[in-house]
Every structure is written in C-alpha cells, then in structure tokens.
Design a protein around this motif. Sequence first.
Motif, PDB file in Angstrom:
ATOM      1  N   ALA A  49       0.485  -1.490   0.264  1.00 36.09           N
ATOM      2  CA  ALA A  49      -0.234  -0.006   0.006  1.00 36.09           C
ATOM      3  C   ALA A  49       0.723   1.254   0.210  1.00 36.09           C
ATOM      4  O   ALA A  49       1.903   1.014   0.623  1.00 36.09           O
ATOM      5  CB  ALA A  49      -0.723  -0.090   1.027  1.00 36.09           C
TER       6      ALA A  49
ATOM      7  N   ARG B 205      -1.425   4.875  -3.859  1.00 31.49           N
ATOM      8  CA  ARG B 205      -2.904   4.008  -4.436  1.00 31.49           C
ATOM      9  C   ARG B 205      -3.816   3.980  -3.325  1.00 31.49           C
ATOM     10  O   ARG B 205      -4.922   4.152  -3.720  1.00 31.49           O
ATOM     11  CB  ARG B 205      -2.187   2.487  -4.136  1.00 31.49           C
ATOM     12  CG  ARG B 205      -1.368   2.274  -5.029  1.00 31.49           C
ATOM     13  CD  ARG B 205      -1.174   0.684  -4.823  1.00 31.49           C
ATOM     14  NE  ARG B 205       0.098   0.463  -5.553  1.00 31.49           N
ATOM     15  CZ  ARG B 205       0.376  -1.105  -5.557  1.00 31.49           C
ATOM     16  NH1 ARG B 205      -0.174  -2.007  -4.711  1.00 31.49           N
ATOM     17  NH2 ARG B 205       1.565  -1.520  -6.432  1.00 31.49           N
ATOM     18  N   CYS B 206      -3.502   4.800  -1.848  1.00 35.78           N
ATOM     19  CA  CYS B 206      -5.087   5.321  -1.677  1.00 35.78           C
ATOM     20  C   CYS B 206      -5.152   6.427  -1.299  1.00 35.78           C
ATOM     21  O   CYS B 206      -6.579   6.153  -1.680  1.00 35.78           O
ATOM     22  CB  CYS B 206      -4.181   5.281  -0.028  1.00 35.78           C
ATOM     23  SG  CYS B 206      -4.812   5.586   1.478  1.00 35.78           S
TER      24      CYS B 206
ATOM     25  N   SER C 236      -7.851   5.548  -4.567  1.00 42.46           N
ATOM     26  CA  SER C 236      -8.682   4.316  -4.451  1.00 42.46           C
ATOM     27  C   SER C 236      -9.588   4.469  -4.058  1.00 42.46           C
ATOM     28  O   SER C 236     -10.801   4.754  -4.378  1.00 42.46           O
ATOM     29  CB  SER C 236      -8.296   3.482  -3.802  1.00 42.46           C
ATOM     30  OG  SER C 236      -9.321   2.508  -3.031  1.00 42.46           O
TER      31      SER C 236
ATOM     32  N   ASP D  98     -10.297  -0.211   1.702  1.00 46.21           N
ATOM     33  CA  ASP D  98      -9.579  -0.933  -0.111  1.00 46.21           C
ATOM     34  C   ASP D  98      -8.357   0.056   0.178  1.00 46.21           C
ATOM     35  O   ASP D  98      -7.295  -0.183  -0.335  1.00 46.21           O
ATOM     36  CB  ASP D  98     -10.459  -0.403  -0.884  1.00 46.21           C
ATOM     37  CG  ASP D  98     -11.376  -1.787  -0.835  1.00 46.21           C
ATOM     38  OD1 ASP D  98     -11.495  -2.674  -0.556  1.00 46.21           O
ATOM     39  OD2 ASP D  98     -12.639  -0.796  -1.715  1.00 46.21           O
TER      40      ASP D  98
ATOM     41  N   TYR E 246      -5.662  -0.601   2.662  1.00 46.39           N
ATOM     42  CA  TYR E 246      -5.156  -1.865   2.800  1.00 46.39           C
ATOM     43  C   TYR E 246      -5.006  -2.723   1.352  1.00 46.39           C
ATOM     44  O   TYR E 246      -5.171  -3.992   1.210  1.00 46.39           O
ATOM     45  CB  TYR E 246      -5.768  -3.017   3.938  1.00 46.39           C
ATOM     46  CG  TYR E 246      -5.636  -3.027   4.992  1.00 46.39           C
ATOM     47  CD1 TYR E 246      -5.234  -3.550   6.140  1.00 46.39           C
ATOM     48  CD2 TYR E 246      -6.733  -1.704   5.985  1.00 46.39           C
ATOM     49  CE1 TYR E 246      -4.507  -3.245   7.599  1.00 46.39           C
ATOM     50  CE2 TYR E 246      -6.513  -1.517   7.349  1.00 46.39           C
ATOM     51  CZ  TYR E 246      -5.672  -2.193   7.686  1.00 46.39           C
ATOM     52  OH  TYR E 246      -5.801  -1.969   8.849  1.00 46.39           O
ATOM     53  N   SER E 247      -4.700  -1.819   0.988  1.00 52.38           N
ATOM     54  CA  SER E 247      -4.398  -2.186  -1.378  1.00 52.38           C
ATOM     55  C   SER E 247      -2.644  -2.303  -0.696  1.00 52.38           C
ATOM     56  O   SER E 247      -2.202  -2.174  -0.662  1.00 52.38           O
ATOM     57  CB  SER E 247      -4.317  -0.733  -1.749  1.00 52.38           C
ATOM     58  OG  SER E 247      -3.589  -0.107  -1.156  1.00 52.38           O
ATOM     59  N   TYR E 248      -3.209  -3.861  -2.118  1.00 54.73           N
ATOM     60  CA  TYR E 248      -1.718  -4.607  -1.396  1.00 54.73           C
ATOM     61  C   TYR E 248      -1.751  -4.956  -2.733  1.00 54.73           C
ATOM     62  O   TYR E 248      -1.418  -5.061  -3.611  1.00 54.73           O
ATOM     63  CB  TYR E 248      -2.141  -6.256  -1.261  1.00 54.73           C
ATOM     64  CG  TYR E 248      -2.633  -6.079  -0.066  1.00 54.73           C
ATOM     65  CD1 TYR E 248      -1.320  -6.168   1.108  1.00 54.73           C
ATOM     66  CD2 TYR E 248      -3.452  -6.064   0.225  1.00 54.73           C
ATOM     67  CE1 TYR E 248      -1.197  -6.230   2.032  1.00 54.73           C
ATOM     68  CE2 TYR E 248      -3.930  -5.895   2.665  1.00 54.73           C
ATOM     69  CZ  TYR E 248      -1.896  -6.047   2.865  1.00 54.73           C
ATOM     70  OH  TYR E 248      -2.668  -6.521   4.204  1.00 54.73           O
TER      71      TYR E 248
END
Length: 104
Positions: A38, A42-43, A46, A99, A102-104
């Motif tokens: 993450a 990306r956060c 999202s 999401d 914790y986006s992987y």
Amino acid sequence: MIGIIDMSRLGMRRVAVAAAVVMAGVALPIATAGTASASPSRCVISLKNDGYNVGTNSRAACSHASSGTGMLNVHAQTERLLCRQMLLNLNVKRADADDACYSY
C-alpha cells in the motif's frame, strides 16, 4: 524392559513428528505471505475511484498506508489501522477505507 524402551522411543518419535507438522503448518503461511505494498498514492487513487474528494485530511490519513511491510510488522499494522480510523472519521465508508489503507 526392551519393549518399554522401544515404545517410549516410538512415542517420542510420534510427538516429534506431530510437533514438526504443527510448526510447518504455522511457519509456511508466514513464510509465503506477501508483503503489503500500500502507498499514499494508491490510497488516494482508491478514494478518488470511490468518488471521494481527496483533500489535506485524506492525504494525511493515506500517508499512514505505506508504513512498513508484511503482516507480522506490528508498526505497519498499527499505521494502517490509523489510516483506516482517520478515513472513517472523515465519513469514508468502512469498505472504502479498508480498500484504501490495505490495498496490496
């Protein structure tokens, strides 16, 4: 007496094998777990994809999404929880906060 010693060795061998199986069952998922990737960008992406306006407070929350890697890294997990809680405090839906943080 020989029969007793043989049974004792057999029992110890069974215990040792059982312990090895348990240890492998615990160690294998840990060893093969992917690391978290993450990141603040990306956060933010999202959140934008979910329709949120991303401002200073959202970016501050997202800055905690990239701290450390791995599921066993307590600091990383604490930081992601902080990210999630900060987003929840900004009225981001729980699933969307998960999401984002914790986006992987």
